[in-house]
Design a protein around this motif. Structure first.
Motif, PDB file in Angstrom:
ATOM      1  N   GLU A 116      78.091  59.287  96.967  1.00  0.00           N
ATOM      2  CA  GLU A 116      77.446  58.360  98.892  1.00  0.00           C
ATOM      3  C   GLU A 116      77.354  56.467  98.733  1.00  0.00           C
ATOM      4  OE1 GLU A 116      73.759  60.674 100.077  1.00  0.00           O
ATOM      5  OE2 GLU A 116      75.581  62.603 100.753  1.00  0.00           O
ATOM      6  N   LYS A 141      74.966  55.692 105.409  1.00  0.00           N
ATOM      7  CA  LYS A 141      75.617  56.516 104.762  1.00  0.00           C
ATOM      8  C   LYS A 141      77.135  57.420 104.418  1.00  0.00           C
ATOM      9  CE  LYS A 141      72.823  60.781 103.564  1.00  0.00           C
ATOM     10  NZ  LYS A 141      72.028  61.505 102.797  1.00  0.00           N
ATOM     11  N   GLY A 142      77.805  57.164 103.434  1.00  0.00           N
ATOM     12  CA  GLY A 142      79.747  57.646 103.624  1.00  0.00           C
ATOM     13  C   GLY A 142      80.343  57.689 102.711  1.00  0.00           C
ATOM     14  N   LYS A 143      81.782  57.968 101.846  1.00  0.00           N
ATOM     15  CA  LYS A 143      82.231  58.009 101.557  1.00  0.00           C
ATOM     16  C   LYS A 143      83.223  56.958 101.142  1.00  0.00           C
ATOM     17  CE  LYS A 143      81.569  63.471 101.469  1.00  0.00           C
ATOM     18  NZ  LYS A 143      82.509  64.684 101.353  1.00  0.00           N
TER      19      LYS A 143
END
Length: 479
Positions: A116, A141-143
């Motif tokens: 993340e 948040k993300g990838k």
């Protein structure tokens, strides 16, 4: 004669056949009738031989065989019906089983855990580190590889600058992005104000005094007049000015009190201050004053003392409102003349030689007097003495030291660590410090300083080449 089972009767007097395995079953009706007939005959004729009843006793074997065959046939028929009831499911159960068999469960292989990535979107005012009011930073948040849509909300009084980022592609490094807004000029609004004159302690207006109304802009200072009116006087310390404000409150009240025509006397003490003590030089009585009259001490100075070589210092109190049994003290000191130091016109003094033990080279090149004013590197000292109006033996002395800078240039490289150890607040603090550094050094008009920005993590990146004060915003955006 052997019958495959035994005969029993239950409490309802129903005849049943007990199988060899112990299981009971209902006996066929014809078999019941035959058995009952045989038993009845035997009970009626106990002494009669069986051969008499049935004829030849060998016939009993045939009867038993027939009964056995009939019994076995009916038993098989009942077992078949029972198996059908047990083995054959209903139509609804069959459909349910077919539906359950037709359902196929597909198990997906779990994906590998993705890291993340945290990101922050901040909204700042152009050229500052101040946050746009009512726009809090957005965190998420993300990838890696995700593309985040950056929104630029509208906010009253501010405008988004051109060419601001609209998307953010996440990488394995922490991502921060800043959206800059321009603060729009505030339009001046015409504001109304009102000055009201009322009698102190009441809500009544002063007879003969009309309220004053007008208009102005926020921040304007309006003078509040205190007009004289017969039979009334201003009560104590009333407001003299009114500062207009956008949030209202642009109304002021000036209170008056009725004048009492009774005359009173004010006692005035004239006191001379000497080196070690004070001496009352004279006492005056000022009669015929109306109660509430405002008198300042400087207006009660005794002219005779001034001509005798004394000067006015101060009064206690400085100003008073006349009432019954009031008095005031006026203080004097011996006059020292208009110019006790015999000063003439403003005096100019040349700068002395300045010695710096740890900077001999600088002293020799800049401060030894070899560089004449106003050349670069020269120093100039100027002193001006001016008498203070109305006060004897007091002068205002102004000392001015001027210097001419040497023109130098500086190229500075800011190096910022953006590796994983700087994630979170550490990197944010480093960026804020770098922006403050740029704003401080690249002030408007500074043409001698340039700054570049380089960052490193796994590798080194040149975020901005050298830029001066005229490209300061581009440098801040690169940070």
């Amino acid at each position: 004669m052997v019958i495959n089972g035994s005969i029993q009767k239950n409490k309802n007097n129903e005849t049943k056949i007990l199988r060899k395995g112990g299981e009971t079953m209902q006996k066929p009706k014809m078999f019941n009738r035959v058995i009952c007939f045989v038993i009845a005959m035997l009970m009626l004729m106990p002494s009669m031989p069986a051969s008499y009843v049935f004829g030849d006793t060998s016939n009993l074997d045939y009867i038993a065989e027939d009964l056995n065959e009939e019994l076995e046939s009916e038993l098989k028929s009942e077992e078949t019906d029972t198996e059908k009831e047990i083995d054959e499911p209903s139509a609804e159960e069959s459909k349910k089983e077919e539906s359950e068999e037709s359902e196929t469960v597909v198990l997906e292989e779990p994906e590998a855990d993705a890291i993340e990535i945290l990101y922050t979107i901040s909204y700042l005012i152009e050229g500052t580190d101040e946050q746009v009011p009512d726009l809090a930073p957005v965190t998420g948040k993300g990838k890696a590889g995700d593309v985040v849509i950056i929104s630029s909300p509208e906010i009253a009084g501010y405008k988004v600058l051109d060419n601001q980022p609209t998307t953010l592609e996440l990488t394995e490094e922490i991502e921060d992005v800043v959206i800059y807004y321009e603060k729009l000029p505030v339009e001046s609004i015409s504001l109304l104000y009102k000055i009201i004159y009322k009698i102190d302690g009441t809500d009544e207006t002063v007879p003969g005094l009309i309220s004053v109304e007008g208009e102005g802009k926020a921040g304007d200072i309006i003078e509040v007049p205190h007009p004289e009116i017969e039979g009334f006087r201003v009560s104590g310390n009333q407001p003299n000015t009114l500062e207009l404000a956008e949030d209202g409150g642009n109304e002021v009240i000036v209170y008056y009190v009725p004048v009492i025509n009774e005359a009173v006397t004010l006692k005035i003490n004239h006191i001379i201050l000497l080196d070690e003590y004070e001496e009352i030089a004279d006492t005056d009585l000022l009669e015929g004053l109306n109660i509430g009259t405002i008198i300042a001490g400087k207006d009660l100075v005794k002219e005779e003392l001034l001509t005798e070589g004394f000067e006015f210092l101060y009064s206690d109190p400085e100003e008073l409102e006349v009432n019954e049994d009031t008095e005031i003290s006026v203080y004097y000191q011996e006059s020292m003349g208009e110019n006790p130091d015999n000063l003439d016109e403003p005096e100019y003094v040349d700068a002395p030689e300045i010695y710096f033990p740890k900077a001999l080279r600088l002293r020799n090149s800049l401060l030894s007097g070899s560089i004449e004013w106003p050349n670069q590197g020269a120093l100039h000292i100027n002193k001006v003495a001016e008498p203070i109006s109305g006060i004897s033996n007091q002068w205002k002395v102004t000392l001015t030291l001027q210097g001419k800078d040497l023109t130098t240039t500086s190229d500075i490289v800011l190096v910022i660590d953006r590796s994983g150890s700087m994630s979170g607040s550490k990197l944010t603090s480093a960026k804020n410090a770098a922006k403050q550094f740029v704003n401080t050094l690249l002030y408007d008009g500074n043409t001698s300083t340039r700054i570049a920005v380089v960052s490193f993590a796994g590798g080194v990146a040149v975020n901005s080449d050298f830029k001066g004060s005229n490209e300061k915003q581009a440098l801040i955006n690169a940070i």
